[in-house]
Write a protein that holds these residues in place. Structure first.
Motif, short mmCIF file in Angstrom:
data_model
loop_
_atom_site.label_atom_id
_atom_site.label_comp_id
_atom_site.label_asym_id
_atom_site.label_seq_id
_atom_site.Cartn_x
_atom_site.Cartn_y
_atom_site.Cartn_z
N GLU A 58 0.83 -1.21 0.00
CA GLU A 58 0.00 0.00 0.00
C GLU A 58 0.87 1.26 0.00
O GLU A 58 0.57 2.23 -0.72
CB GLU A 58 -0.95 -0.01 1.21
N ALA A 59 1.96 1.25 0.78
CA ALA A 59 2.82 2.45 0.84
C ALA A 59 3.47 2.71 -0.52
O ALA A 59 3.53 3.85 -0.99
CB ALA A 59 3.88 2.28 1.92
N ASP A 60 3.94 1.63 -1.17
CA ASP A 60 4.54 1.79 -2.50
C ASP A 60 3.48 2.30 -3.49
O ASP A 60 3.74 3.19 -4.29
CB ASP A 60 5.11 0.46 -2.99
N TYR A 61 2.31 1.71 -3.40
CA TYR A 61 1.22 2.08 -4.31
C TYR A 61 0.89 3.57 -4.17
O TYR A 61 0.80 4.30 -5.17
CB TYR A 61 -0.01 1.21 -4.00
N ASP A 62 0.76 4.03 -2.89
CA ASP A 62 0.43 5.44 -2.68
C ASP A 62 1.50 6.34 -3.29
O ASP A 62 1.19 7.33 -3.95
CB ASP A 62 0.30 5.73 -1.18
N GLY A 63 2.76 5.96 -3.07
CA GLY A 63 3.86 6.77 -3.60
C GLY A 63 3.85 6.79 -5.13
O GLY A 63 4.02 7.84 -5.76
N VAL A 64 3.62 5.62 -5.72
CA VAL A 64 3.62 5.52 -7.18
C VAL A 64 2.47 6.35 -7.77
O VAL A 64 2.65 7.11 -8.72
CB VAL A 64 3.52 4.03 -7.62
N VAL A 65 1.29 6.21 -7.16
CA VAL A 65 0.14 6.94 -7.69
C VAL A 65 0.38 8.45 -7.55
O VAL A 65 0.19 9.21 -8.50
CB VAL A 65 -1.15 6.51 -6.95
N GLU A 66 0.83 8.87 -6.36
CA GLU A 66 0.95 10.31 -6.10
C GLU A 66 2.10 10.96 -6.85
O GLU A 66 1.94 12.01 -7.44
CB GLU A 66 1.14 10.57 -4.59
N ASN A 67 3.31 10.34 -6.76
CA ASN A 67 4.46 11.05 -7.36
C ASN A 67 5.44 10.14 -8.08
O ASN A 67 6.63 10.47 -8.18
CB ASN A 67 5.18 11.89 -6.28
#
Ligand code: PPS
Length: 568
Positions: A58-67
């Motif tokens: 989830e943390a990687d996903y959030d980072g990838v989606v956001e920036n």
């Protein structure tokens, strides 16, 4: 850029460990991977998606989606997620190992689930694809095909998905790195493509390699591309023909089992990272790289050079130098291709657009040698005979009692009278008797019913027949899924039988409206259940004031106009 020859990490375990894991995996919860997930898993396991170690947390996903960054800060623009159903996710605790199987049930990998979450798909669509617009194929996939829950965690690879086609042309990143090292190819320009190559591409790729003083690898995507593209079997035969046109030993061809997302700029960066993993030092980025076409307002999703800009911004981190695509055009006076920006005024420049090429193929017209190689044209013609010889589907949709079945029957008989192609009628009631007898009228059941019809129609179409379907098919997304299935093998002609509900109810040929009004039939389309009108069907007919013959004739005229039949 320096050479990329050293091996990169793969996620496969040793053969002994694989044996014992496979044994244990028999008792694990088991997920049957979708075709797209199989593509993703293959590139995760063989290092094509390095530095990823599994499906995103989830943390990687959030980072990838956001920036566009993993939680540790490294550049990664595309969410590689394991989407699953609610049912599978239910009760699955982080810490559980799951078996990942291909569509035959073979265990390809084991994933240790560390994260489970329900993504905000609209945010993902906005950030990654630039708009939450279903006209974008990946956004449509996200909302209408991907499961609602994501699982993340590291993957242990047991075996690669099996491919029986073009085996000698499929290479892992490490196989390519080793090959380049052996051949002494220090610089390698990679050309990404999902289309057949014509002379202009051959010219530009060869120029790109010459200017970079590098060798060239044609690296076409054979996993999943844009719905409606030329199938990869045909394309690979075309690529093999073009390979002979390069000076020998300068150029190679390797197939990449990637599932594209058509995400333009982000996709270009992703392609660069994947190609670095495959040993590239240079990467060609063209105009509108990985462009998905028009949005629902009829405008391009991305600017023509957005991909080049974003790639340039991240070039150092990607580790691959961008070669920007020179738009090559044919100069008649000099009988050669030249970069468009180097041509003086007054000379004759020739060009055939993609649309024009498809028209010529469809209609069996001439395709000149200055545009493409005869071997390529031969393959394309073999794959796409003139439209009047191809299969197609006529898909009627409309309310109960609108006249779908009657017009469909008349059309069938008229087409059979004309002869030439076998005709099958998949009428709503008939299908429910023979194919879908166990189904009711909930949204879920209607969707299953329509997808079954779509599947049968797509098989008939692919094999050169005519499928006429006449279900209610009340949901836009489901009709679109059927269109995509059918268009892989021929034309899809949607006919909205737009007879208004008042007229259908007045006719009430089966007495069902009366029962629905009395509440004796539940979930009745138009009364107590939705009907989403098609926004842009190929044809709309309203049978209120015209007879069946006339309506069927309008359909025939449409088919003729589309080149699907010849009317005398
Ligand atoms: S769907 O939504 O496309 O799966 O419907 P379809 O398979 O075409 O089935 C429609 C026929 O089933 C009868 N019927 C109903 N229609 C709509 N809603 C409800 N609840 C319902 N119950 C039975 C009806 O006769 C439909 O046939 P047509 O030819 O459309 O009148």
């Amino acid at each position: 850029m320096t050479e990329n020859h050293n091996p990169i990490p793969e996620l496969y375990v040793s053969p002994e460990a694989a044996e014992s894991l496979k044994h244990d995996a028999g008792n694990m919860p088991s997920w049957d991977l979708s075709p797209r997930q199989i593509c993703d898993l293959e590139l995760l396991m063989n290092g094509g998606f390095n530095p990823l170690k599994g499906f995103l947390t989830e943390a990687d996903y959030d980072g990838v989606v956001e920036n566009m960054r993993l939680a540790d800060g490294s550049l990664w623009p595309m969410p590689i997620t394991l989407d699953v159903s609610e049912k599978f996710a239910e009760g699955l605790e982080p810490g559980t190992d799951i078996a990942l199987r291909d569509q035959e049930g073979v265990i390809l990998a084991v994933m240790s689930v560390t994260d489970k979450w329900v993504p905000n798909k609209s945010r993902e669509a906005e950030k990654v694809f630039g708009a939450d617009d279903l006209a974008h194929p990946a956004v449509n996939y996200l909302h209408n095909q991907a499961g609602p829950v994501y699982l993340g965690g590291p993957v242990k690879g047991l075996q690669s998905p099996t491919h029986y086609d073009f085996r000698g042309r499929r290479n892992t990143p490490n196989e390519l790195r080793a090959m380049f090292k052996k051949l002494g190819w220090r610089k390698v320009v990679v050309f990404q493509t999902r289309n057949p190559l014509h002379r202009a591409h051959q010219e530009l790729t060869f120029r790109a390699a010459r200017e970079a003083q590098a060798n060239l690898m044609i690296h076409p995507v054979v996993g999943m591309t844009k719905p409606g593209d030329v199938d990869h079997f045909t394309r690979v035969r075309c690529y093999e023909a073009v390979l002979d046109k390069y000076p020998s030993s300068t150029t190679t061809l390797s197939l990449l089992n990637l599932a594209m997302r058509m995400a333009g700029p982000r996709e270009a960066v992703w392609h660069g990272l994947i190609r670095r993993n495959h040993g590239a030092t240079h990467f060609i980025v063209g105009r509108d790289h990985a462009g998905p076409g028009k949005n629902s307002a009829g405008e391009d999703f991305y600017g023509p050079y957005d991909a080049q800009e974003m790639f340039r911004e991240h070039e150092d981190e990607i580790g691959v130098k961008m070669v920007d695509f020179k738009h090559m055009v044919y100069v008649q006076e000099r009988a050669q291709y030249e970069p468009a920006d180097e041509i003086e005024e007054g000379v004759t420049v020739l060009n055939i657009s993609g649309t024009e090429l498809r028209r010529r193929l469809r209609e069996g017209l001439d395709i000149p040698e200055w545009f493409s190689f005869p071997e390529v044209v031969k393959e394309l013609r073999r794959n796409s005979p003139p439209r009047a010889q191809q299969g197609f589907t006529v898909f009627f949709t409309g309310l109960s009692g609108s006249g779908k079945s009657t017009v469909a029957n008349a059309l069938m008989v008229k087409l059979m009278e004309m002869g030439g192609r076998p005709v099958t009628l998949l009428d709503g009631d008939v299908v429910r008797k023979h194919l879908s007898s166990e189904l009711g009228f909930s949204k879920e059941h209607r969707d299953i019913n329509i997808k079954r019809i779509g599947y049968v129609a797509s098989e008939i179409t692919k094999n050169g027949g005519i499928a006429i379907c006449a279900p209610i098919a009340p949901y836009t997304a489901t009709r679109r899924a059927v269109r995509e299935m059918v268009e892989a093998g021929g034309a899809f002609v949607e006919i909205h039988v737009a007879t208004p509900i008042e007229e259908c109810e007045r006719r009430d040929r089966k007495g069902l409206y009366k029962l629905a009004r009395e509440g004796k039939i539940k979930e009745f389309t138009g009364i107590s259940d939705p009907y989403e009108e098609p926004q842009s069907p190929e044809l709309r007919v309203d049978t209120t004031d015209i007879d069946v013959d006339n309506a069927a004739h309008q359909v025939l005229l449409k088919l003729e106009q589309m080149g699907l039949i010849g009317l005398k």
